[in-house]
Design an enzyme around this catalytic site. Structure first.
Site: not given
Ligand code: COM
Length: 522
Positions: A72, A76, A81, A131, A500
């Site tokens: 899942l 990304c 990302c 993953h 700061f």
């Molecule tokens: C982020 C993937 S790397 S999710 O948005 O957390 O499923």
């Protein structure tokens, strides 16, 4: 492999995902063998599907997520990302080493070397641990049913087939993502030669050390990866038809911040041709050169062993159209309303599939919005305004109006800026803050840039802009403050408690001016 009744420890998920990446066998995690009716089947388990299904489950509903990959999280954590953040962090560290070479403890110039291939391999080896976590969390902590490593087919809004089974559902939520646009062979032949990569194929298949790079296109990815390649020591040239950082999805990039970033890239050696048109990618076994015209019509023939496609992405809407006949817009996006409903009843669409911005926050929140509507709420999500960022060797963050936009909209604009307008940056060690302290003392001109745009009449802040390090996180909260119905004034900003030198300096700079009835630039 049916894991439905198994209790799998987190570390055991890593080899399990790795094995399934190679075999293509489905991973089945179902309750009651998938019998009964789901509240929603999420077709696509990327950020939108993962967050949407988890939220729906938390609301007391029954979701099922199906994804073609054995994990899942989608592109990304696999290709997008996560590697870009890893590479950008490496770029920032390398950049510092190069600029400060020979000073203090920094190695002499010429000794700073980095391998793009080694970093890509580091990511390739390590990504499965991420993953594994998402599979473990989604099953063990969140109790969401899933079917992974298998394609789905939607028969109608209430019937989905996958992994040799047929599932029944009240709703379908499509999260099919997007894909890199190919380099158009009619405009620039050679885009299919070995040695032409995009952000996905780079992490999947790079198997040599690039020595000279040409980037075709001017997307965010072009800027981010171009900065990384250059920082790693691979000279990089960008040909982009349109000005960099001025595409439609790069909304609200302030011109002064943009100039600071592009000047910085050029200073670091990146060659940028805005208005440049790639004509052909040449090569036999691998790319050997790119032929292009420059903005003044001159012809370039740049020898290179690596071409990077930075032309942007397109939604994967074809299956959605074929299965259900959902309405699709001119850029290939599935058309949805603010509740993520498509033109077909009981069918929602989320994430990159519905078009830009193709950002993680939007994917996650559109998934959640669909889930809330499926569960009977009337939840709307308007993502026309949002905080945004990109990596060059710096982080660039922005939210709200630019100075030019504010003036064009008729505001009486006051500007808080560092370094102040009209000063030579090399004469001033500010902004010195998070991640730029060494620059401030050794190379002041490299210490970043920031701007805050204020409406004199109401004293409300209209926009924040920052180039440097460490401020990106603050922009999540600045966005909230700025977009509350009451907004935030320069006076309220000056009342906050800064830690700061907060990286973007907005709090203290607002406080220096807030005492005055008349607001004057600073
Ligand atoms: C982020 C993937 S790397 S999710 O948005 O957390 O499923």
């Amino acid at each position: 492999m049916d894991v439905s009744n198994m209790s799998i420890r987190l570390p055991d998920w890593t080899p399990l995902v790795e094995g399934h990446l190679a075999t293509g066998e489905p991973i089945v995690n179902l309750a009651g063998d998938g019998e009964g009716v789901y509240d929603a089947i999420f077709v696509g388990g990327g950020a939108a599907g993962r967050f949407g299904s988890s939220y729906l489950k938390a609301m007391g509903g029954r979701p099922l997520v199906i994804d073609r990959w054995p994990f899942l999280g989608g592109s990304c954590p696999h290709q997008a990302c996560l590697p870009h953040h890893l590479f950008s962090e490496a770029a920032a560290l390398l950049d510092r080493e190069r600029w400060l070479a020979g000073q203090l403890w920094f190695r002499p110039a010429g000794e700073v070397k980095a391998s793009i291939l080694e970093l890509v391999e580091l990511f390739r080896r390590g990504r499965v641990a991420g993953h594994a976590f998402m599979n473990w969390q989604t099953k063990t902590q969140l109790g969401v049913e899933y079917l992974l490593n298998t394609s789905a087919r939607v028969l109608d809004p209430h019937t989905v087939q996958a992994g040799g089974r047929t599932f029944r559902t009240r709703n379908v939520v499509l999260g099919l993502g997007a894909r890199q646009k190919p380099i158009d062979p009619a405009e620039c032949p050679g885009g299919d030669l070995p040695g032409v990569y995009d952000f996905g194929t780079l992490v999947e298949t790079l198997d040599y050390e690039p020595r000279r790079c040409v980037i075709v296109g001017g997307s965010k990815v072009a800027v981010e990866y171009g900065s990384f390649f250059q920082a790693a020591g691979c000279p990089t040239t960008i040909f982009t038809r349109n000005p960099l950082l001025r595409t439609k999805t790069m909304h609200h990039v302030d011109e002064d911040a943009r100039r600071y970033v592009l000047d910085g890239m050029r200073k670091r050696g990146v060659e940028i041709y805005e208005g440049g048109v790639p004509l052909e990618i040449k090569g036999t076994d691998r790319v050997e050169a790119v032929v292009a015209t420059g903005p003044d019509g001159e012809t370039f023939h740049i020898e290179c062993d690596f071409v990077f496609n930075g032309t942007g992405e397109r939604p994967n809407s074809e299956p959605a159209q074929e299965w259900l006949g959902v309405e699709v817009g001119s850029a290939g996006e599935v058309v949805v309303d603010r509740r993520m409903r498509t033109s077909v009843p009981d069918v929602y669409a989320v994430g990159d599939l519905i078009g830009p911005p193709m950002e993680m926050f939007k994917a996650r929140k559109t998934g959640v919005t669909a889930a809330r509507n499926v569960m009977g709420e009337s939840a709307e999500f308007d993502f026309t305004e949002y905080p945004d960022f990109l990596h060059t060797t710096y982080e660039m963050s922005w939210v709200g109006l630019t100075e030019e936009e504010a003036r064009a909209q008729g505001y009486d604009v006051m500007v808080i800026q560092m370094p102040p307008k009209g000063l030579d940056h090399d004469d001033i060690l500010l902004p010195c803050a998070e991640g730029t302290m060494l620059y401030a003392f050794l190379k002041p001109g490299l210490s970043g840039f920031q701007k805050c745009v204020v409406d004199r009449a109401t004293r409300r802040i209209l926009g924040f802009h920052h180039v440097g390090y460490g401020a990106k996180d603050a922009f999540q909260y600045l966005d909230y403050l700025l977009r509350r119905p009451e907004g935030i004034t320069i006076d309220e900003m000056g009342q906050l408690n800064e830690l700061f030198l907060n990286p973007e300096h907005f709090i203290q700079l607002c406080r220096l001016r807030a005492g005055g009835a008349e607001l004057v630039d600073i």
